[in-house]
Every structure is written in C-alpha cells, then in structure tokens.
Design an enzyme around this catalytic site. Structure first.
Site, PDB file in Angstrom:
ATOM      1  N   ASP A  97      41.833  79.501  13.813  1.00  0.00           N
ATOM      2  CA  ASP A  97      42.394  78.421  14.610  1.00  0.00           C
ATOM      3  C   ASP A  97      42.405  77.155  13.769  1.00  0.00           C
ATOM      4  O   ASP A  97      41.376  76.718  13.266  1.00  0.00           O
ATOM      5  CB  ASP A  97      41.529  78.211  15.856  1.00  0.00           C
ATOM      6  CG  ASP A  97      42.333  77.760  17.060  1.00  0.00           C
ATOM      7  OD1 ASP A  97      43.249  76.950  16.860  1.00  0.00           O
ATOM      8  OD2 ASP A  97      42.040  78.202  18.180  1.00  0.00           O
ATOM      9  N   ASP A 199      46.758  74.702  16.690  1.00  0.00           N
ATOM     10  CA  ASP A 199      46.500  73.931  17.895  1.00  0.00           C
ATOM     11  C   ASP A 199      47.474  72.758  18.005  1.00  0.00           C
ATOM     12  O   ASP A 199      47.645  71.990  17.051  1.00  0.00           O
ATOM     13  CB  ASP A 199      45.054  73.415  17.855  1.00  0.00           C
ATOM     14  CG  ASP A 199      44.611  72.780  19.142  1.00  0.00           C
ATOM     15  OD1 ASP A 199      44.596  73.475  20.167  1.00  0.00           O
ATOM     16  OD2 ASP A 199      44.270  71.574  19.122  1.00  0.00           O
ATOM     17  N   GLU A 250      50.884  76.347  18.998  1.00  0.00           N
ATOM     18  CA  GLU A 250      50.814  75.905  20.388  1.00  0.00           C
ATOM     19  C   GLU A 250      51.849  74.807  20.582  1.00  0.00           C
ATOM     20  O   GLU A 250      51.820  73.787  19.896  1.00  0.00           O
ATOM     21  CB  GLU A 250      49.409  75.383  20.699  1.00  0.00           C
ATOM     22  CG  GLU A 250      49.200  75.046  22.152  1.00  0.00           C
ATOM     23  CD  GLU A 250      47.799  74.521  22.431  1.00  0.00           C
ATOM     24  OE1 GLU A 250      47.301  74.727  23.551  1.00  0.00           O
ATOM     25  OE2 GLU A 250      47.207  73.888  21.534  1.00  0.00           O
ATOM     26  N   HIS A 326      41.635  80.504  25.973  1.00  0.00           N
ATOM     27  CA  HIS A 326      40.502  79.599  26.169  1.00  0.00           C
ATOM     28  C   HIS A 326      40.867  78.368  26.986  1.00  0.00           C
ATOM     29  O   HIS A 326      39.984  77.661  27.477  1.00  0.00           O
ATOM     30  CB  HIS A 326      39.953  79.158  24.811  1.00  0.00           C
ATOM     31  CG  HIS A 326      40.912  78.316  24.041  1.00  0.00           C
ATOM     32  ND1 HIS A 326      42.086  78.816  23.517  1.00  0.00           N
ATOM     33  CD2 HIS A 326      40.913  76.994  23.743  1.00  0.00           C
ATOM     34  CE1 HIS A 326      42.750  77.850  22.914  1.00  0.00           C
ATOM     35  NE2 HIS A 326      42.063  76.731  23.044  1.00  0.00           N
ATOM     36  N   ASP A 327      42.160  78.083  27.147  1.00  0.00           N
ATOM     37  CA  ASP A 327      42.635  76.942  27.931  1.00  0.00           C
ATOM     38  C   ASP A 327      43.197  77.360  29.285  1.00  0.00           C
ATOM     39  O   ASP A 327      43.661  76.506  30.042  1.00  0.00           O
ATOM     40  CB  ASP A 327      43.740  76.199  27.166  1.00  0.00           C
ATOM     41  CG  ASP A 327      43.189  75.300  26.074  1.00  0.00           C
ATOM     42  OD1 ASP A 327      42.011  74.899  26.162  1.00  0.00           O
ATOM     43  OD2 ASP A 327      43.939  74.992  25.133  1.00  0.00           O
TER      44      ASP A 327
END
Length: 552
Positions: A97, A199, A250, A326-327
């Site tokens: 990430d 991200d 993302e 995770h979000d």
C-alpha cells in the site's frame, strides 16, 4: 508488460488485525507468514498489505513517517523481506500500500519543511499564508471533519491536509518530491514487491487557484486536479512500466464514463482503479450529513452502476471488483441479513461480484462471512468516526448521537477492522492477550476453523469461485449483459464467450422469488450454487439464493 493480475484473485490483509504472533495484541508480519498456507488453500494469487511502514498510527498506518522502514509494531525489515520471499515460494504476489497523497507530520520531510520557507524541504508540502483576517486560505474540507487547513506556529503559515491534521498533503508540483516517491518505489521493487495499491492517488494534483467549495468544509473541488494524469503517467514511465509493477489506484471521484482515462493501457497510467460509486447506493445524495446520511440499499442502482463499469471499460481497461476493504463495512451487515441468512448472504454477494469481468479483491474475514459488530460509540477507534461525530453531532448538531451510532453500525470503517476470527478460543485465536481493538463478540460462532468444517462453509464456496476464475475463460474474457435492470429483488446477468453462455442470478431479498418467466433455463446445468438442496431450475429462489447456470 505482463497482465498476470487479470486471472488473479487478491486478498487484502489489514496487518494490525490479522494475526498476532508476539503477544502484544497487535497483528504482525510473522502472523501473515504463519497464515500463508491458509491463503494458499483458499486459492489466493496476490496479497495486498495495508501500510506497515513506520508511523505514529494516527490513521492506522496511513500516516507514514518513513516509507522504507517497517514499523517495529509489525516486525522488522528483514521479516518483511522474508515474507515477500515466502509468498513467492507459495506462488503469491505481494502488493504494498503506497500512500501517495500525504505523509505523517512526524516525517522528516515535514519536520524540516515547517522550519522555514527557504530550506531544501520547504516546498515538499502545500503552505499558504492566512487571509487578512487570519483565517484559512479557503473553505476546503477535511474528509475527517472540519477544515482541510491547519495553522503551523513555527512557520506562521497554513498547511493543507485532506485528512487528519497529522497527515499533511505532499506537494506533487515539486519534481523533487516526485523523485523521492519514485525512488522509494524502486527500493521496494528491489526487495521483490510486485505492485502497488495507491491510496487516494487521484488527489495528488491540486487546483492551485484554490477555489472555494460550494459549501464550507466539503470536498467538491479537491479531486482529480489539473495535473493528475500527467503525474500518474510520469510515475508509470519512471517506475511501473520499466519494472513491470502492477498498479491499482484508489479513485474516489471516478465514474464509469471517465475511468478509461486512468486505466486504458494505451495511456500508460494505472492497471485498475477502485471506484467508490457503487458503494454509495445507500447514501442520501447531497445531504448535510455526508456519508452518514443513509437510506436502504437501492439494488437497481447498484446493478446499473456495476453494469456501466462493465460496459464502459470493456476493451478500454480493467475492473477492480470489491464490496469490502479496510474502509468499507461488512457487506452482509450493511446490505443484507447477517443473522438469519449470514452464509446465504455472504455467498450471494460473492457470486455477484466474482461473476463479473475484472479482478476480485477479498478483504480478510470476508471469506468466512465476518459481520459488523454493534459496539458502543466509545468502543470504536477510528479517527474518521471520531472527527465526524464531533463535526456533525457536537458542532453542527445536524444529527443526534443515536442517529450517528445507527449509521456507524452500518458503515463505519472500524466494522472491517476488528481482529480476524481464527477460532473459538480466547481472543478468537488472533492473540493470546487482549487485542488493540475489541473482537466481535460473535467469534465463537463465526471463525475460520469452524467455517471450514461447516456444511455451510463460506470459505469452501470462495474456493469454488476462485477455482472458476482460474479455469474458466468466460469469467475473464466473456461479454457482460445485465438482465431485468429494474427488478428490486433479483440481480441477474449473462456472461457470453465463444459458444458458452452463463447466467449469474441471485435473490437479494429475504423472501422467495420466482425465476423470471422470460428466462429460458430448459436444459441448463448448474455450475455453482449456494443452496445444497437445489437440483432443478424450477422451484422458486430461496432467500439470498445464488446460482451460476450454464445454458444450452
């Protein structure tokens, strides 16, 4: 460049909550290494590992202090290098990430940048003078609540942060910043890393005119800045293409109609992006309470959005498929029935997703049907939740505490971050001591060991889906056709490839539904089913029943 990721199934690991091996209550790298056989058994091809870099953990590692240093809470750099090698030995890729938009305020770059306006690091971040009245440069909002600007006493200027004040945004206009980032990526490539999840990468370019947003402290003008494509293409040319590194970005603001600008191979930017669009089908659009203003999930809208991405990217890019990460909260708790039909829900949502064209991403625990916990407000940890509670409930007073908590139970990021439920022993087999975050109390009934022995095994169903992905060309190559778009109970679509046609059908309701009368299934065979007793294609579809059917 190789396109191994088109036939792959990814598994996202949130290391802090995956497996603790040194009994400090926090998951670690050695916990991932220990579970590689489990992941291989599932059929996983690649691991996406959420940030494990040195971090003060203000935002659970998405506030990076040093991109090249593993945080001691997770282990050592040497253990990370061993994990990469061992994953490769299991024929699994490693995707790290990469937090592209911001660092921690503890990062050396920021610590130096704040000292003065004329040192080497001064221009690594986005600094602006106060307005004449001392207020912030504009009304941009932080995604965690309040202003996106914070005053720094040392430098006597405001700095920009799209997230927490401890997460200052990098200044990608500075070519030295970009080179530092690319060099970090080359460093991890040298250690064997195969690719990147990036991200909020579409936030890296800012509109340097800093126009006010239509409403104070919202984020309308803060995505897809004027040099975004230029920066991402440069990254591709500097790192991704020469080192054959896979990328998935993302992209909060992307729509199906413009996504190809990021993922069309001819443009040489990214391989895939994560859309947010389909995850907003339970949100009241334009409401003052933002993402916490919820409505029932709109199934026809979900179908239209997923179908549009299938159609628009065909031949012009590749889809990244997900419902959880995770979000994102647990989808069966958010949009389904996680009590009476937990297994059926988990497998129905999986069938819908894995039957599409694209690369599926599974989030840890999704493969055993983990659910949202219903904690009290003070039991949650997430900085976004706390910041938004302060903003909407305490400051703006546009929601009551009970209204906010009801939304939290549906959509909070923390719903996905409870420790992984491995077995029914103390602390769910995650650790031998009390974990950093409370475990979902249902772990005695919902855990990996029990699920794999169950007649209704979510894990076993995922194994079958993944095996189809690996062996059936129709899933990766086949055309997509949405059927019965307006049906509010059934999700039905076709996949066609060469002489083969598959129909994917799921009853997304708690009541029996008849097969559509116009759907001719005579002579068809069942490829996959989530109700063991289903033998023929005549009886009504049971609640959350899903099927993949091959027609003649």
């Amino acid at each position: 460049m190789s396109e191994w990721w088109k036939k792959a199934v990814f598994y996202q690991i949130y290391p802090k909550s995956f497996k603790d091996t040194n009994n400090d209550g926090i998951g670690d790298i050695n916990g991932i290494r220990e579970k590689l056989p489990y992941l291989k058994k599932l059929g996983i091809d690649a691991l996406w590992i959420s940030p494990i870099y040195l971090s003060p953990q203000i935002d659970n590692g998405y506030d990076v202090a040093d991109y090249r240093q593993i945080d001691p809470m997770f282990g050592t750099n040497q253990e990370m290098y061993q994990l990469i090698q061992e994953a490769h030995d299991f024929d699994m890729k490693i995707v790290m990430d990469f937090v592209a938009n911001h660092t921690s305020d503890r990062c050396l770059w920021f610590q130096e940048s704040r000292k003065s306006a004329d040192n080497f690091f001064s221009d690594f971040y986005i600094w602006r003078d106060a307005k004449a009245d001392g207020s912030a440069p504009n009304n941009w909002g932080s995604s965690f609540g309040g202003s996106a600007w914070s005053w720094d006493e040392t430098r006597q200027q405001y700095y920009l942060h799209y997230y927490a004040k401890e997460q200052p945004d990098l200044n990608w206009e500075n070519p030295v910043v970009r080179e530092y980032i690319y060099d970090m990526m080359r460093f991890w490539k040298s250690k064997g890393v195969d690719g990147w999840r990036m991200d909020v990468v579409t936030s890296i370019s800012k509109d340097l005119d800093f126009p006010d947003n239509p409403r104070d402290f919202t984020t309308e003008n803060q995505q897809n800045g004027p040099r975004m494509h230029e920066f991402i293409h440069e990254m591709n040319q500097e790192v991704l293409k020469p080192f054959d590194m896979m990328s998935v970005g993302e992209s909060p603001a992307a729509k199906s109609t413009d996504a190809h600008l990021l993922v069309d191979p001819k443009r040489e930017e990214l391989d895939m992006i994560f859309t947010f669009e389909h995850m907003h089908v339970d949100r009241k659009k334009g409401n003052v309470n933002g993402r916490w203003a919820l409505k029932p999930m709109d199934l026809p809208e979900l179908k239209r959005i997923l179908a549009a991405w299938q159609k628009e990217l065909r031949g012009k890019g590749w889809n990244a498929l997900y419902f959880e990460n995770h979000d994102r909260a647990r989808v069966i708790s958010r949009w389904g029935n996680d009590a009476e039909y937990r297994y059926e829900c988990a497998t129905a949502f999986a069938t819908i997703l894995h039957g599409l064209q694209g690369t599926p991403f599974i989030f840890q625990g999704e493969e055993i049907g983990m659910t949202n916990p219903a904690f009290e407000l003070d039991e949650y940890e997430d900085i976004e939740l706390r910041g938004n509670y302060h903003f909407y409930v305490e400051q703006q007073k546009t929601m009551s505490k009970s209204e906010f908590l009801a939304a939290v139970h549906k959509i909070s990021r923390d719903n996905a971050r409870t420790p992984m439920q491995w077995e029914d022993s103390d602390y769910a087999g995650f650790s031998k001591v009390e974990p950093w975050f409370k475990i979902n109390p249902n772990y005695p009934e919902v855990n990996a060991a029990l699920d794999q022995k169950s007649e209704k095994s979510v894990f076993s169903y995922y194994q079958k889906l993944i095996e189809l992905r690996h062996t059936e060309e129709i899933l990766t190559e086949g055309e997509f056709e949405l059927l019965y778009e307006e049906d509010s109970k059934l999700f039905v679509y076709k996949r066609n490839w060469k002489a083969k046609t598959w129909i994917v059908i799921a009853n997304m309701s708690e009541t029996e539904q008849q097969f559509p009368k116009a759907l001719d299934l005579s002579g068809s065979t069942i490829v996959l089913k989530n109700y063991a007793e289903r033998e023929k294609l005549t009886a009504a579809l049971a609640p959350y029943e899903s099927l993949i059917i091959q027609t003649v």
